[in-house]
Design a protein around this motif. Structure first.
Motif, mmCIF file in Angstrom:
data_model
loop_
_atom_site.group_PDB
_atom_site.id
_atom_site.type_symbol
_atom_site.label_atom_id
_atom_site.label_comp_id
_atom_site.label_asym_id
_atom_site.label_seq_id
_atom_site.Cartn_x
_atom_site.Cartn_y
_atom_site.Cartn_z
ATOM 1 N N THR A 198 -58.685 3.415 -58.115
ATOM 2 C CA THR A 198 -58.858 4.135 -56.851
ATOM 3 C C THR A 198 -60.025 3.563 -56.052
ATOM 4 O OG1 THR A 198 -57.986 6.157 -57.840
ATOM 5 C CG2 THR A 198 -59.270 6.394 -55.826
ATOM 6 N N ASN A 199 -59.706 3.169 -54.812
ATOM 7 C CA ASN A 199 -60.715 2.667 -53.885
ATOM 8 C C ASN A 199 -61.208 3.830 -53.034
ATOM 9 O OD1 ASN A 199 -62.061 1.472 -51.603
ATOM 10 N ND2 ASN A 199 -61.067 -0.480 -52.107
ATOM 11 N N ILE A 200 -62.471 4.193 -53.228
ATOM 12 C CA ILE A 200 -63.008 5.359 -52.534
ATOM 13 C C ILE A 200 -63.087 5.115 -51.027
ATOM 14 C CG2 ILE A 200 -65.047 6.865 -52.329
ATOM 15 C CD1 ILE A 200 -65.651 6.238 -55.265
ATOM 16 N N LEU A 201 -63.419 3.884 -50.633
ATOM 17 C CA LEU A 201 -63.592 3.597 -49.210
ATOM 18 C C LEU A 201 -62.270 3.648 -48.441
ATOM 19 C CD1 LEU A 201 -66.210 0.685 -49.321
ATOM 20 C CD2 LEU A 201 -66.589 3.086 -48.717
ATOM 21 N N THR A 202 -61.226 3.021 -49.010
ATOM 22 C CA THR A 202 -59.922 2.992 -48.322
ATOM 23 C C THR A 202 -59.067 4.201 -48.668
ATOM 24 O OG1 THR A 202 -58.890 1.715 -50.114
ATOM 25 C CG2 THR A 202 -59.948 0.471 -48.321
ATOM 26 N N GLN A 203 -59.543 5.028 -49.572
ATOM 27 C CA GLN A 203 -58.818 6.217 -50.031
ATOM 28 C C GLN A 203 -57.371 5.859 -50.418
ATOM 29 O OE1 GLN A 203 -59.496 9.930 -47.896
ATOM 30 N NE2 GLN A 203 -61.165 8.963 -46.741
#
Length: 555
Positions: free
Chosen positions: A495-500
């Motif tokens: 999971t990429n927190i920035l790109t959600q």
């Protein structure tokens, strides 16, 4: 019994614990202790991950106690605290103690509490039935103090701490002339108030004379006995009664069992000792502490009312995620924010399940409801849990209640939410030096839907390159993990927190196709390939992935 007056309660999260599981356990244990005044211990069912360790270090809190399983142990049972006795205790006193305590076994222990042997009612009975040797009292090395107590007598000459160590016991029924032929040096002679008999016994070097019926002992006899080293004792009993009772003065050490004792330790599991108990004819078994010292006695009857460890479950309510042995435990409460699972309880429990993004939010609410002040350290732990579970309010599981709680807690803890979250997430994605297995199980849970079982792991990161590198590392490992767990499918969320967004790694027959179908939007399928499915907007395992997989499996 005394040990159950203040039974400890363990507050524990799920296996492979995350920050919410650990911090909620610590915080709720603290709240319960303040409300009730009883002892609540935070526990963990697995290794602390990097993110959680960062949180604990930041606020100076030790990790909860690691608990491998909560199976019922000997220390959880109401066993008898039968007092240990000295090995020199007389058979008579041992019998009296058994009658008073209503027990059939008494342990002999050293002064520092180490178990020496066991004496039973059966052993005492055999001592009466099998004693035909008139020298058995000396063979048992009986202390005169025991003889004096048994005969309710008084020591006139000599020290009652001395021992009757050799010779036989006899009754001086014949006249003095005949006595010379059967009294030997070191004997113990039971006799009446005849001066001649007393004198003869002393001259024949008897070790002790017992004068019956409370008869007075002359000064001449006392003086002569003192000179010859002969003990003189008086008893109110007649010679027959004295002779009948005297064997009861023998020490239990002569009859007690000292070899091959079957003992249990406080940490032993009930399931294991039950098998041993049923295979032996003994009524009672000694319990030892970790230091080897005697603690008490346990019998099969004690196991009938055995109660398991007292537990409060936080951040989960499924048996598959719970600590080993949960089926044996006495579950008191469950606090959770996930779907309802399969944990079964013997009796009704306090169950609080709310559709919020984090268990810590519920714990925060309970502090407020009970008007308990939240200390800065506890506030920091609870805030960290909410930040972690909601990905700093970016997760679809996040509610206004979560965000409101986190901001209030951050103020109490004295932290800047944005800066602190960045440091916390950076610590979580620090994977240097970790094996594939350590990374995979950092945040892993097992689920079931119908007849299909599957596992889901997740790592959230701010670093896209790091997530891409993990993709190539974890795909081969997942096949091995699926076999180890015996599940149908295995998934891992990068999971990429920035790109959600999430790149979901898939392993197992039909796993990739199942996910593509589950997240199909009209005629459009998500991007797939090489055991991967790209899921934009998906960051929550609980609210987005698991429900979608469950529906797809059952359709």
């Amino acid at each position: 019994m005394e040990q159950n007056k203040n039974r400890k309660t363990i507050v524990i999260g799920h296996k492979n614990p995350d920050t919410d599981s650990i911090c909620s356990a610590i915080s709720y244990a603290n709240l319960k202790a303040k409300i009730t005044g009883e002892e609540y211990i935070p526990g963990r069912a697995g290794k602390v991950n990097e993110e959680t360790q960062f949180v604990l270090n930041y606020f100076g809190v030790e990790a909860p106690m690691l608990i491998h399983n909560v199976k019922t142990q000997v220390k959880d049972v109401e066993y008898r605290k039968t007092t240990g006795v000295d090995r020199n205790l007389s058979l008579k006193n041992a019998w009296n103690l058994m009658q008073e305590a209503n027990v059939v076994t008494i342990p002999a222990v050293t002064q520092d509490g180490m178990l020496e042997g066991l004496i039973t009612v059966g052993d005492i009975a055999k001592s009466y039935m099998n004693v035909y040797d008139s020298s058995i009292l000396s063979k048992a090395n009986t202390q005169y103090k025991n003889i004096m107590e048994t005969l309710e007598g008084a020591m006139i000459v000599g020290d009652d701490r001395d021992y009757f160590g050799h010779g036989k016991v006899l009754i001086a029924a014949a006249n003095p002339d005949m006595m010379e032929y059967y009294i030997e040096k070191g004997d113990l002679v039971i006799l009446g108030n005849r001066y001649e008999s007393q004198l003869c016994a002393i001259e024949m070097e008897a070790d002790c004379i017992v004068v019956c019926e409370g008869a007075a002992v002359s000064m001449t006899i006392k003086k002569l006995a003192q000179e010859r080293g002969c003990h003189v004792m008086t008893t109110p009993y007649d010679t027959y009664t004295a002779a009948r009772l005297i064997n009861q003065s023998m020490p239990i050490s002569y009859f007690m069992k000292t070899e091959g004792l079957i003992t249990f330790e406080e940490d032993d599991y009930i399931d294991e000792i039950r098998e041993v108990m049923t295979s032996k004819r003994h009524r009672d078994f000694p319990i030892l502490g970790r230091d080897g010292k005697y603690k008490g006695m346990i019998s099969r009857r004690n196991l009938l009312g055995a109660r398991g460890k007292r537990l409060i479950l936080v951040d989960h309510n499924e048996k598959g995620q719970a600590v080993e042995g949960v089926e044996n435990a006495e579950i008191l409460e469950i606090l959770d924010h996930h779907r309802l699972g399969t944990v079964e309880t013997v009796s009704p429990v306090f169950f609080r399940n709310q559709p919020v993004g984090c268990t810590a939010t519920i714990v925060f609410q309970m502090y407020q409801e009970n008007h308990v002040e939240i200390q800065p350290v506890i506030a920091g732990l609870l805030c960290s849990a909410i930040i972690s579970d909601t990905l700093l309010f970016r997760s679809p599981t996040c509610t206004e209640a979560d965000k409101e709680a986190a901001m209030k807690l951050a103020k109490t803890a004295g932290i800047d939410v944005e800066k602190y979250a960045a440091s916390m997430f950076a610590a979580a994605s620090n994977l240097k030096g970790k094996t594939d297995g350590e990374i995979f199980y950092q945040d892993f849970k097992r689920f079931g839907a119908g007849k299909v079982t599957f596992g889901v792991g997740q790592i959230s990161s701010l670093n896209a390159e790091e997530l891409e590198e993990l993709q190539t590392r974890l795909i081969p490992y997942m096949a091995k993990a699926r076999e180890e767990h015996g599940v149908n499918m295995m998934f891992f969320m990068l999971t990429n927190i920035l790109t959600q967004s999430t790149t979901l790694l898939c392993e197992g027959q039909g796993a990739e196709q199942l996910i593509a179908a589950a997240f199909r939007n009209g005629e459009d399928y998500p991007q797939t390939g090489n055991h991967c499915v790209y899921l934009p907007g998906v960051v929550s395992r609980k609210k987005q992935l698991i429900p979608a997989i469950s529906l797809a499996v059952q359709s």
